[in-house]
Design a protein around this motif. Sequence first.
Motif, mmCIF file in Angstrom:
data_model
loop_
_atom_site.group_PDB
_atom_site.id
_atom_site.type_symbol
_atom_site.label_atom_id
_atom_site.label_comp_id
_atom_site.label_asym_id
_atom_site.label_seq_id
_atom_site.Cartn_x
_atom_site.Cartn_y
_atom_site.Cartn_z
ATOM 1 N N ALA A 31 9.552 -14.779 67.455
ATOM 2 C CA ALA A 31 9.200 -15.984 66.697
ATOM 3 C C ALA A 31 10.188 -17.088 67.034
ATOM 4 C CB ALA A 31 9.237 -15.685 65.203
ATOM 5 N N LYS A 36 7.043 -19.385 63.770
ATOM 6 C CA LYS A 36 5.770 -19.245 64.499
ATOM 7 C C LYS A 36 5.884 -18.092 65.495
ATOM 8 C CE LYS A 36 2.658 -21.627 67.588
ATOM 9 N NZ LYS A 36 2.547 -22.711 68.552
ATOM 10 N N GLY A 103 8.765 -18.770 57.698
ATOM 11 C CA GLY A 103 7.329 -18.868 57.983
ATOM 12 C C GLY A 103 6.576 -17.574 58.185
ATOM 13 N N GLU A 104 5.653 -17.619 59.125
ATOM 14 C CA GLU A 104 4.757 -16.503 59.430
ATOM 15 C C GLU A 104 5.525 -15.233 59.798
ATOM 16 O OE1 GLU A 104 1.300 -15.457 62.729
ATOM 17 O OE2 GLU A 104 2.131 -17.465 62.656
ATOM 18 N N GLN A 107 6.790 -13.557 56.621
ATOM 19 C CA GLN A 107 5.677 -12.976 55.876
ATOM 20 C C GLN A 107 5.197 -11.681 56.516
ATOM 21 O OE1 GLN A 107 2.814 -16.132 55.704
ATOM 22 N NE2 GLN A 107 4.176 -17.450 54.518
ATOM 23 N N ARG A 108 5.112 -11.660 57.842
ATOM 24 C CA ARG A 108 4.667 -10.451 58.532
ATOM 25 C C ARG A 108 5.661 -9.304 58.337
ATOM 26 N NH1 ARG A 108 2.420 -10.584 64.499
ATOM 27 N NH2 ARG A 108 1.014 -11.956 63.393
ATOM 28 N N ARG A 111 5.294 -7.960 54.773
ATOM 29 C CA ARG A 111 4.067 -7.137 54.654
ATOM 30 C C ARG A 111 4.291 -5.753 55.241
ATOM 31 N NH1 ARG A 111 1.317 -11.910 56.150
ATOM 32 N NH2 ARG A 111 1.021 -11.097 58.249
#
Length: 116
Positions: A31, A36, A103-104, A107-108, A111
């Motif tokens: 990332a 991103k 960011g993403e 979050q990933r 999870r």
Amino acid sequence: MVKVIRVDGSQKLIHCLAGSRRQEGFPVFIADKTGKILWEGKASKRTESVDLSGSEAYLVHLYESNSRLRYVYIYKICGETDGVQPEKFREDQLGLVMTRLPGEAGQRAVRWLIRA
């Protein structure tokens, strides 16, 4: 093993994250500093190379132990370096993961830790 080298004016991230067949196949992604996702792959015993476009990036390795504990390894990449050491986070450290990974990407990783 994670290191960054310069080849023909561009940076390459070299990594080999699986020391055994059991460790192969777990998710790996790169990332940028905003979170991103730039590249996705799987941990492998083979050495792999990925082009880096920016000066700062994160290599994230998601892993599950034999005892089913989940971990997130975060390698912060800043310029040319040899032998980057990761920060290791457990399932009970979700807040820390979000402060280290924006960011993403964050979050990933969260999870993965909560098995969502």
